[in-house]
Design a protein around this motif. Structure first.
Motif, PDB file in Angstrom:
ATOM      1  N   PHE A 138       0.831  -1.205   0.000  1.00  0.00           N
ATOM      2  CA  PHE A 138       0.000   0.000   0.000  1.00  0.00           C
ATOM      3  C   PHE A 138       0.867   1.257   0.000  1.00  0.00           C
ATOM      4  N   ASP A 139       1.930   1.250   0.836  1.00  0.00           N
ATOM      5  CA  ASP A 139       2.812   2.414   0.912  1.00  0.00           C
ATOM      6  C   ASP A 139       3.577   2.648  -0.383  1.00  0.00           C
ATOM      7  N   ALA A 140       3.761   1.577  -1.173  1.00  0.00           N
ATOM      8  CA  ALA A 140       4.501   1.707  -2.437  1.00  0.00           C
ATOM      9  C   ALA A 140       3.652   2.334  -3.546  1.00  0.00           C
ATOM     10  N   LEU A 141       2.365   2.477  -3.323  1.00  0.00           N
ATOM     11  CA  LEU A 141       1.498   3.078  -4.341  1.00  0.00           C
ATOM     12  C   LEU A 141       1.841   4.557  -4.519  1.00  0.00           C
ATOM     13  N   PRO A 142       1.690   5.058  -5.726  1.00  0.00           N
ATOM     14  CA  PRO A 142       1.847   6.502  -5.915  1.00  0.00           C
ATOM     15  C   PRO A 142       0.771   7.246  -5.104  1.00  0.00           C
ATOM     16  N   PRO A 143       1.058   8.437  -4.641  1.00  0.00           N
ATOM     17  CA  PRO A 143       0.117   9.178  -3.786  1.00  0.00           C
ATOM     18  C   PRO A 143      -1.283   9.324  -4.391  1.00  0.00           C
ATOM     19  N   ASN A 144      -1.395   9.530  -5.716  1.00  0.00           N
ATOM     20  CA  ASN A 144      -2.733   9.714  -6.292  1.00  0.00           C
ATOM     21  C   ASN A 144      -3.550   8.418  -6.239  1.00  0.00           C
ATOM     22  N   GLN A 145      -2.901   7.261  -6.390  1.00  0.00           N
ATOM     23  CA  GLN A 145      -3.610   5.977  -6.288  1.00  0.00           C
ATOM     24  C   GLN A 145      -3.933   5.658  -4.822  1.00  0.00           C
ATOM     25  N   ARG A 146      -2.982   5.941  -3.938  1.00  0.00           N
ATOM     26  CA  ARG A 146      -3.201   5.672  -2.508  1.00  0.00           C
ATOM     27  C   ARG A 146      -4.396   6.474  -2.000  1.00  0.00           C
ATOM     28  N   ALA A 147      -4.524   7.734  -2.430  1.00  0.00           N
ATOM     29  CA  ALA A 147      -5.639   8.579  -1.978  1.00  0.00           C
ATOM     30  C   ALA A 147      -6.973   7.981  -2.401  1.00  0.00           C
ATOM     31  N   VAL A 148      -7.055   7.470  -3.629  1.00  0.00           N
ATOM     32  CA  VAL A 148      -8.308   6.877  -4.115  1.00  0.00           C
ATOM     33  C   VAL A 148      -8.624   5.592  -3.342  1.00  0.00           C
ATOM     34  N   VAL A 149      -7.611   4.757  -3.109  1.00  0.00           N
ATOM     35  CA  VAL A 149      -7.818   3.510  -2.355  1.00  0.00           C
ATOM     36  C   VAL A 149      -8.268   3.827  -0.930  1.00  0.00           C
ATOM     37  N   MET A 150      -7.630   4.798  -0.285  1.00  0.00           N
ATOM     38  CA  MET A 150      -8.010   5.180   1.084  1.00  0.00           C
ATOM     39  C   MET A 150      -9.472   5.602   1.152  1.00  0.00           C
ATOM     40  N   LEU A 151      -9.869   6.456   0.222  1.00  0.00           N
ATOM     41  CA  LEU A 151     -11.254   6.931   0.246  1.00  0.00           C
ATOM     42  C   LEU A 151     -12.232   5.797  -0.034  1.00  0.00           C
ATOM     43  N   HIS A 152     -11.879   4.900  -0.930  1.00  0.00           N
ATOM     44  CA  HIS A 152     -12.799   3.835  -1.305  1.00  0.00           C
ATOM     45  C   HIS A 152     -12.920   2.767  -0.212  1.00  0.00           C
ATOM     46  N   PHE A 153     -11.795   2.316   0.352  1.00  0.00           N
ATOM     47  CA  PHE A 153     -11.841   1.198   1.289  1.00  0.00           C
ATOM     48  C   PHE A 153     -11.870   1.605   2.749  1.00  0.00           C
ATOM     49  N   TYR A 154     -11.203   2.665   3.104  1.00  0.00           N
ATOM     50  CA  TYR A 154     -11.173   3.043   4.516  1.00  0.00           C
ATOM     51  C   TYR A 154     -12.306   3.980   4.892  1.00  0.00           C
ATOM     52  N   GLU A 155     -12.750   4.797   3.963  1.00  0.00           N
ATOM     53  CA  GLU A 155     -13.854   5.710   4.260  1.00  0.00           C
ATOM     54  C   GLU A 155     -15.140   5.265   3.580  1.00  0.00           C
ATOM     55  N   ASP A 156     -15.072   4.152   2.837  1.00  0.00           N
ATOM     56  CA  ASP A 156     -16.241   3.530   2.220  1.00  0.00           C
ATOM     57  C   ASP A 156     -16.993   4.488   1.284  1.00  0.00           C
ATOM     58  N   GLU A 157     -16.243   5.297   0.576  1.00  0.00           N
ATOM     59  CA  GLU A 157     -16.841   6.260  -0.359  1.00  0.00           C
ATOM     60  C   GLU A 157     -17.109   5.580  -1.705  1.00  0.00           C
TER      61      GLU A 157
END
Length: 192
Positions: A138-157
């Motif tokens: 997860f940390d190896a992802l580029p920041p723009n991909q990590r932001a989308v993954v965070m919003l989708h899976f951790y904030e359930d957006e």
């Protein structure tokens, strides 16, 4: 003390109220003794009429009158007579006893009641290693991909909300998620 037909004479009702008030005010044992002598057989009879055996009714009547002794300070003659208050206590004790009888006993073999087993050390070690690998991927992802993954899976957006929040086209959000999953799968290899 009862009038024909079982109704208490007004003097008897007021006398019982006065006795109960004396118990409440000063713990008057003589007043309680008179209340007990009057109500114990009547409460027992009432409890037998509503389905208890004589022994059960005797026990519950004594419990009810013991509760009268303990809770006398709660008696309010403006709300009910002493008789109504005492019979209500007896009725409530009867309901509580019936509920206890109808409550199923716990099944000690029920898996929900058994404590969870402590995980074995090797299982814990594998889990910790797997978690570290997932975090590293997860940390190896580029920041723009990590932001989308965070919003989708951790904030359930949902995708549309992510697009609006990041001011991106919906297709870009979906594309970044797809690319992020591809990278994570590649990094995790056998864990994916």
């Amino acid at each position: 003390m009862s009038a024909p037909g079982g109704a208490e004479r007004p003097a008897a009702a007021s006398e019982m109220n006065d006795l109960l008030a004396r118990v409440a005010a000063s713990g008057d044992r003589e007043a309680f003794s008179r209340l007990f002598a009057f109500f114990a057989p009547r409460v027992k009879g009432y409890l037998m009429r509503i389905g208890l055996s004589p022994d059960q009714a005797e026990d519950l009547a004594q419990d009810a009158l013991l509760k009268v002794w303990r809770k006398a300070r709660l008696f309010d003659p403006s709300k009910a007579s002493a008789a109504t208050w005492i019979y209500t206590i007896a009725r409530n004790l009867r309901i509580d006893a019936a509920r206890r009888l109808n409550r199923p006993l716990p099944d000690h073999e029920d898996p929900a009641l058994l404590p969870e087993e402590e995980p074995r050390a090797d299982v814990e070690l594998e889990r910790a290693q797997r978690d570290r690998r997932i975090h590293a991927a997860f940390d190896a992802l580029p920041p723009n991909q990590r932001a989308v993954v965070m919003l989708h899976f951790y904030e359930d957006e949902p995708h549309a909300a992510i697009a609006e929040r990041l001011d991106l086209p919906l297709g870009t959000v979906k594309s970044r998620l797809r690319l992020a999953f591809g990278r994570i799968r590649k990094e995790l290899g056998d864990l994916a």
